[in-house]
Design an enzyme around this catalytic site. Structure first.
Site, PDB file in Angstrom:
ATOM      1  N   SER A 121       0.737  -1.335   0.068  1.00 28.87           N
ATOM      2  CA  SER A 121       0.010  -0.111   0.061  1.00 28.87           C
ATOM      3  C   SER A 121       0.917   1.337  -0.110  1.00 28.87           C
ATOM      4  CB  SER A 121      -0.804   0.026   1.173  1.00 28.87           C
ATOM      5  OG  SER A 121      -0.115   0.120   2.444  1.00 28.87           O
ATOM      6  N   LYS A 122       0.300   2.289  -0.253  1.00 31.12           N
ATOM      7  CA  LYS A 122       0.817   3.668  -0.414  1.00 31.12           C
ATOM      8  C   LYS A 122       1.396   4.238   0.675  1.00 31.12           C
ATOM      9  CE  LYS A 122      -0.355   7.155  -3.983  1.00 31.12           C
ATOM     10  NZ  LYS A 122      -1.866   7.684  -4.679  1.00 31.12           N
ATOM     11  N   ARG A 123       0.859   3.825   1.802  1.00 27.78           N
ATOM     12  CA  ARG A 123       1.132   4.494   3.198  1.00 27.78           C
ATOM     13  C   ARG A 123       2.496   3.920   3.542  1.00 27.78           C
ATOM     14  NH1 ARG A 123      -3.020   5.915   7.299  1.00 27.78           N
ATOM     15  NH2 ARG A 123      -1.140   5.638   8.520  1.00 27.78           N
ATOM     16  N   GLY A 125       5.341   3.116   1.469  1.00 21.51           N
ATOM     17  CA  GLY A 125       6.350   3.690   0.642  1.00 21.51           C
ATOM     18  C   GLY A 125       5.682   3.749  -0.700  1.00 21.51           C
TER      19      GLY A 125
END
Length: 486
Positions: A254-256, A258
């Site tokens: 997920s974006k959170r 990395g």
RNA sequence: GGCCCUAUCGUCUAAUGGUUAGGACAUCGCCCUUUCACGGCGGUAAUAUGGGUUCGAAUCCCGUUAGGGUCACCA
């Protein structure tokens, strides 16, 4: 044998996710390996999630990675259009066919009723929230009246209870579901657009897709697709559900935690060869010890049978290693043009270094960098005099008599016209001989004086690249700065 | 919670009934080098757990545990 046709079918969310890249790559490799076709289809059936420029961006990332498709929205093909938003009539037509066969039905339930139903079922602690088939019991007349009144409707799949739905997955083997756990999935939304399930099955059929290779998140909706194929009496494709890519904490990537977009990695200076190589190895291996691959080798060795079942953590350290490996294998001429492009983005863009000089920098730094930008950022002393001197090295190497040694070296160098690397080395040896000191006594201060650092390529390479005038200037400046500060 | 999937060093993985459980990244040590890196050599480090089946199980079966996915008029 039937022609192998596979597709990558992303929804245009704005960027290409590295998980998507891996899915696209496996499809691509499988197609190329088997002399099949690789197709790009855009699943843009959610009008609420329309993102300007998303398709262009997706295509850019795909092409940057070398994943060229045989058919797609911008290249055409005999099975188009390749944008689902342009195929709406097709889905409607086949949804109606399903209704006529009794495998689907109009549903006029309002969102409020659905909401209440859901809450009620949750309150009863039912194992699963499902539509209650309320509209399946509507009479023909009622349905017609509702349609005439332009009442909003959706079309639902009519799932028959108490059935086993069994299919074979190339990666996972036999998978079995109970139809009691499957909801009467909406096929056509009230805005007339199809849901994923409907559009996907219809398109895969008419685009003659032979193998559906997609992420594991689709495994649990595959029975719905199987049902559709059976209701239509269409031949089913073969399925292969790929393991997920994970964060270091083993949750879904997920974006959170990395970067997830291919363009992010591109912007950070990763080579497409390295990214492709790395992602290929997340969930697949050839069964041997090879880890460094070019695309053509991946094509040669790839097989779905050797894809793993378990999710794989996206490990930046290994990607970095592969990037360095690929970088080192690149031809110096290619590195040169990449370096020139990068320099344009730095304060050194107006330096106008000769290709010859940049090539020497590349040669001396090649074994020491992971990214192109490090040809500048790890050795700024090639581009400008040191602004400061590494404190630890000053303390360790700058002694009382250091400046005397350096001046002697400098004076000797000044006498030589256009000193070469060898000239620097010969002079250096002569000086330490005359002074009767260890080489380290001069070599480290010299490095410190001209680079400000304690690490880097061989000192004589550096001196030769810098040239006599610059070396002399830097020695003088260092003596001034460092003797003062002492 | 229901359903489904998964489980070998920290990480990516090899070993498809018989191996001292192999390789790579990372990490540590040594060599090379008066720097750093590259390279070479070596070390630490894994079959989640409990039962079966079998002469023999990382491998087959069942349970447990843990993780993940999915249960939308999103894909």
């Amino acid at each position: 044998m039937k022609e192998i046709r596979v597709r990558f079918a992303p929804s245009p969310t704005g960027y290409l996710h590295v998980g998507g890249l891996r899915t696209a790559l496996y499809n691509f490799l499988f197609a190329r390996k088997n002399n099949g076709k690789f197709i790009l289809r855009i699943e843009d059936t959610d009008r609420n999630r329309f993102v300007e420029g998303a398709v262009e961006n997706l295509i850019n990332s795909l092409k940057w990675c070398g994943l060229n498709y045989d058919e797609g929205p911008d290249v055409g093909g005999n099975f188009g259009p390749y944008m689902q938003s342009q195929r709406i009539e097709l889905y409607k037509k086949y949804a109606e066919e399903l209704i006529n066969k009794g495998h689907a039905y109009y549903c006029f339930c309002k969102p409020e009723r659905l909401q209440a139903l859901r809450e009620e079922q949750e309150k009863q602690k039912l194992p699963q929230v499902k539509y209650d088939k309320h509209c399946l019991n509507l009479s023909k007349e009622e349905i017609q009246r509702n349609l005439n009144d332009n009442k909003p409707f959706v079309i639902r799949l009519n799932v028959i209870p108490n059935q086993k739905i069994i299919f074979n997955d190339i990666i996972r083997g036999t998978v079995e579901f109970d139809s009691n756990n499957i909801d009467d999935q909406i096929l056509i939304k009230s805005d007339g657009y199809p849901t994923y399930h409907m559009a996907n099955v219809v398109d895969d059929h008419f685009m003659e897709i032979s193998h559906v290779i997609r992420g594991e998140e689709w495994l649990s909706s595959t029975p719905k697709h199987i049902l559709l194929y059976e209701f239509f009496n269409w031949e089913k494709p073969k399925f292969a559900h790929l393991p997920l890519l994970l964060n270091p904490d083993r949750s879904k990537l997920s974006k959170r935690q990395g970067d997830v977009a291919v363009e992010d990695y591109r912007a950070k200076g990763y080579l497409q060869q390295a990214l492709v190589n790395f992602v290929a190895l997340l969930g697949w291996n050839a069964g041997d010890d090879q880890e460094f691959y070019y695309m053509n080798e991946l094509i040669e060795k790839f097989s779905l049978e050797r894809v793993n079942k378990a999710g794989a953590v996206f490990d930046l350290q290994k990607l970095n290693w592969l990037n360095a490996e690929h970088l080192r294998k690149l031809d110096d001429k290619i590195l040169l043009s990449m370096l020139k492009d990068f320099i344009l983005t730095t304060p050194y863009s107006n330096l106008n270094y000769s290709d010859d000089k940049l090539l020497k920098i590349i040669e001396s730094m090649k074994e020491r960098v992971t990214f192109i930008h490090e040809f500048v950022n790890n050795c700024k002393y090639f581009y400008e005099p040191p602004k400061e001197y590494e404190q630890k090295s000053v303390e360790k190497n700058w002694k009382e008599d250091t400046h005397i040694h350096l001046i002697k070296f400098k004076v000797e160098i000044e006498r030589i016209e256009n000193p070469t690397k060898e000239d620097f080395e010969i002079t250096f040896n002569k000086i330490v001989g005359e002074l009767n000191i260890g080489k380290g006594k001069l070599i480290h201060p010299l490095r410190l004086a001209v680079t400000g650092q304690s690490t880097g390529p061989g000192i004589f390479d550096i001196l030769a690249i810098l040239g006599k005038d610059e070396v002399v200037k830097r020695i003088e400046k260092a003596i001034q700065d460092l003797n003062q500060s002492k």
